[in-house]
Structure formats: structure tokens, C-alpha cells
Scaffold this motif. Sequence first.
Motif, PDB file in Angstrom:
ATOM      1  N   GLN A  33      -7.565   1.173  10.176  1.00 38.62           N
ATOM      2  CA  GLN A  33      -6.930   2.420   9.725  1.00 38.62           C
ATOM      3  C   GLN A  33      -5.919   2.947  10.745  1.00 38.62           C
ATOM      4  O   GLN A  33      -5.012   3.695  10.395  1.00 38.62           O
ATOM      5  CB  GLN A  33      -7.997   3.480   9.426  1.00 38.62           C
ATOM      6  N   GLN A  36      -2.662   0.625   9.929  1.00 37.72           N
ATOM      7  CA  GLN A  36      -2.279   0.309   8.539  1.00 37.72           C
ATOM      8  C   GLN A  36      -0.944   0.937   8.113  1.00 37.72           C
ATOM      9  O   GLN A  36      -0.280   0.417   7.228  1.00 37.72           O
ATOM     10  CB  GLN A  36      -3.399   0.689   7.550  1.00 37.72           C
ATOM     11  N   VAL A 164      -3.029  -7.335   6.300  1.00 37.95           N
ATOM     12  CA  VAL A 164      -3.346  -6.937   4.927  1.00 37.95           C
ATOM     13  C   VAL A 164      -2.317  -5.993   4.281  1.00 37.95           C
ATOM     14  O   VAL A 164      -1.854  -6.254   3.168  1.00 37.95           O
ATOM     15  CB  VAL A 164      -4.772  -6.344   4.859  1.00 37.95           C
ATOM     16  N   PRO A 165      -1.914  -4.881   4.967  1.00 41.47           N
ATOM     17  CA  PRO A 165      -0.976  -3.963   4.299  1.00 41.47           C
ATOM     18  C   PRO A 165       0.314  -4.612   3.777  1.00 41.47           C
ATOM     19  O   PRO A 165       0.697  -4.356   2.629  1.00 41.47           O
ATOM     20  CB  PRO A 165      -0.700  -2.902   5.375  1.00 41.47           C
ATOM     21  N   LEU A 168      -0.741  -6.425   0.538  1.00 40.51           N
ATOM     22  CA  LEU A 168      -1.191  -5.559  -0.561  1.00 40.51           C
ATOM     23  C   LEU A 168      -0.074  -4.652  -1.071  1.00 40.51           C
ATOM     24  O   LEU A 168      -0.067  -4.268  -2.237  1.00 40.51           O
ATOM     25  CB  LEU A 168      -2.358  -4.674  -0.113  1.00 40.51           C
ATOM     26  N   ILE A 169       0.842  -4.285  -0.180  1.00 41.18           N
ATOM     27  CA  ILE A 169       1.851  -3.280  -0.552  1.00 41.18           C
ATOM     28  C   ILE A 169       3.251  -3.869  -0.407  1.00 41.18           C
ATOM     29  O   ILE A 169       3.881  -3.759   0.646  1.00 41.18           O
ATOM     30  CB  ILE A 169       1.693  -2.014   0.323  1.00 41.18           C
ATOM     31  N   HIS A 181      -0.076   0.447  -5.457  1.00 36.59           N
ATOM     32  CA  HIS A 181      -0.410  -0.549  -4.430  1.00 36.59           C
ATOM     33  C   HIS A 181      -1.096   0.110  -3.223  1.00 36.59           C
ATOM     34  O   HIS A 181      -2.055  -0.427  -2.665  1.00 36.59           O
ATOM     35  CB  HIS A 181       0.854  -1.282  -3.960  1.00 36.59           C
ATOM     36  N   MET A 185      -5.204  -0.310  -1.473  1.00 43.26           N
ATOM     37  CA  MET A 185      -5.579  -0.453  -0.059  1.00 43.26           C
ATOM     38  C   MET A 185      -6.535   0.662   0.373  1.00 43.26           C
ATOM     39  O   MET A 185      -7.557   0.407   1.014  1.00 43.26           O
ATOM     40  CB  MET A 185      -4.333  -0.448   0.837  1.00 43.26           C
ATOM     41  N   THR A 189     -10.524   0.256   1.616  1.00 39.35           N
ATOM     42  CA  THR A 189     -10.937   0.730   2.948  1.00 39.35           C
ATOM     43  C   THR A 189     -12.094   1.718   2.837  1.00 39.35           C
ATOM     44  O   THR A 189     -13.084   1.623   3.575  1.00 39.35           O
ATOM     45  CB  THR A 189      -9.748   1.430   3.651  1.00 39.35           C
TER      46      THR A 189
END
Length: 455
Positions: A33, A36, A164-165, A168-169, A181, A185, A189
Motif C-alpha cells: 500500500q 501502489q 501489480v498496479p 491491474l490498472i 480498474h 486493486m 488489498t
Amino acid sequence: GGVADATPQVQLSRLRWVVLLLFSSYSLCNAFQWIQYGSINNVFVRFYDVSPFAIDWLSMSYMVIYIPLLFPVAWLLDKRGLRLIALAGSALNAVGAWVKLGSLKPHLFPVTVLGQVICALAQVFILGMPSRIASVWFGSHEVSTACSIAVFGNQLGIAAGFLVPPVLIPNVEDVEKLAYHISVMFFMTAGVASALFILVIIVFKEKPLNPPSRAQASIQSRPTAEYSYVQSILRLLRNANFLLLMVTYGLNVGCFYALSTLLNRMVIHHYPGEEVNAGRIGLTIILSGMVGALISGIWLDKTKTYKQTTLVVYIMSLVGMIVYTFTLSLGHLWVVFVTAGLLGFFMTGYLPLGFEFAAELTYPESEGTSSGLLNVSAQIFGIAFTIGQGQIMDHFGTKAGNLLLCSFLFLGTVMTAFIKADLRRQQANLENEQTVSKRPFNPCCAPAISSGQHP
């Protein structure tokens, strides 16, 4: 007899690996976090219609909040123990994740800030724990390895936060699609953070039934009244070797924080449209660093050469940073991957080294206090370097910004050379064994153990 009762039976608990794994997991979630937003800085800038600096502040909030709150939390760790701190850290981490789900419209940037601030609070309950968990749960021959694994979780989280971000986005124009999107995420989380909090409630114990090492046994048999938190901090701040380590640790890790926060901006500047690869470069830095951290943890458990290892790793961090600085703009992404990996191996590999060296220099003070002071130093330099490097990059380009970090790493290397290896925890373990035989004095390690400690 009274003597036998004074020193409890030393024994390893089976639960120790479960406790370590659980801690590493919620530490991972919290570190995810942290980065991200920064790993896709340009996407969030567009979604919330704010400046890149505002998104940088989402990362920096972790550093800012840590500084004033470290001492009350470290005090709590000493007074209330591991379990309460674990519960608070994992609970705040979950709450922050759920708050962020309320920020899925462009005008709701303040809500995302609030969620991030709660996660930053959680981090205060997480960062100082690795060396404490290692000491309370693990034997003297595995304590550095355990500390590395505990620091690992945090690194893996940062790695996931880079990887990941961007996946995913995607950087799409349509704000509605972007909001969808982002929500995926945030939901994932929040789900993970909540599950980990529940596991902490069920599984996480204060300490094992029996102390895992002689050093720990002697700490546990000490009457509690002897211990004053303020006195402990004052003693640490009068310890010249520890002060040097505190500044050098701050310089190294502060550089790492600035590099992580600004990485997306640096890579996008030289390689437009390469958001996903910018994330992968961040991932490369962390993964190679985790290998470095594990190797240095195992190496320390085997050799106990704290100072020599710390110095070598520091010099190599500087070399890595110089190479990265001059190859970033060459136009070959694969070169950036290689140099970033080299840099990460040493720069992130340094993290557990600093904690463990501090625990040696400051024994029998609480590890939570010494590692907390190291972290405060890192956060202060991290904020200064992130803002400084960000401004220099905006006005003079990325190379000038990276050269700033190189110059501070050079300073840190010189200062590290002046730290004396006064290994007090080693001494305590050796004295406690009280064996007449010279067996513990392995010839390879004798100089390291006896330096600064003439018998």
C-alpha cells in the motif's frame, strides 16, 4: 535451587516460523500500500487531477508519520509486548485499505489521502518489529536469518507494489474504466488485509513458552523495574558507534526510499509509455535485494563479521548507484534492468545488516528501540532525498538527481569505515556459555569477536 529457576530452559518453539510468516505477510500487505500509487504515479495524477508531487506525498506520508509516532509505539512494544503491536498494525492496515475504497471518484482525492494516512499509521507498528521477533522467538544461530526473512516480507510487498498496479490498472483515457480498474486493486488489498488481521487474532502469541537463546533468557530473567525507556534512548544516543550507524543507515535507506518513490517518473522520462516495465524495474531492484538480504543474513549467522560485511555492502551500493546513474539514459531498457538489479542486490541487502549490527552494538537495549531509531533516520533522509531529488529532476534532469544520491552514499561509505565493531550481544552469548574450552572462538571469527573487546 534458586540458580536453576533464575535461568529458564532454553528451547526452540515450533510456532516460531508461523509467527514469522504471519508477520511477514501483513508487513507485505502494508508495504504494497505504500508504493501502489507511486509505481503508477502518472495514472493517478490523471485520475485525481493532481500534481505528481501530490502523488509523491502519498508515499512520503509513510515517512512523515513514522517520525513522531515511533517513540510512543516503541514504548508500547516494550510495555505491552509483541501481540498488542501485531494486532494494532494488522488492524490499521485493514482499515486503511477499506477507507481507500471510498475514493473511487476523481474528486475524492482527500479520502484516498486519509486511507493512506491510516496505512502509514499501521507501518509504525510494523517497521521496528523484525529484530524483536527474531530475538524473542529464534535461537542465536538463526536470529540474523529470521531478521532477514522478517524484513523480506516488507520488501516483497514493495515488489508487489511495483509489479501489480501497472498490470491491474492500464493507462486508459476513460475515467469510468479507470475507476473500475482502481476499485479491483483496492478491493483485493482490503480482502487480503482483513484476512491477515483475523489470522493475527487467532495465531499470534506474545512469546514462546521457553526462551530461544541464552541472551534472551538473561533479558527475560531481569526484573522489569530495571528498565526505563527514556534512559534507554539516552544511552543509545551516547553510543558513538550506534550514532554513526544511525546516520549511515539513514543515508543508504533514504536513497532507496527516494529511488523507489521516483522510479516511475525517471523511467517514463527516458522511456515514454513504459509504465509496466517501470514497475518491473522496481520489482527487479527488490527481488535482487531480497536475495542480497537473505545471503547477508546467512553470512552473518555463519561469520559474525558485522562491520566488514556492512562496509563491503555499502561500497557496492555506491558503485551500483553510480553505474545506474550513467546507464539510465542510454536508451536500452535491458541495461536499466541489469544495473537496477545490481543496485538492489546491495542497497536492499543492506537493510537487515543495519538492524543486526545495531542489535550487536546496543545489546542489552531493546531491539525495538535501536531499529526504531535507525528507521527514523531513514525516514528523515528519505523525505529530504525524495523532495530534493524530485526538484532537481524537474529542473536539471534525472542524472543530476541521481548524482545527488551518489554523493550521499559516498559520504555514508566513509562514515561506515569509522564504526568500531563492538559486538556486545556476541560477548553475552559467549560469556553465558562460560565454557573453558576455546571452541566458540572459531579462528575465522576471532578477530571480529575480539575487536574492541580486549579480554
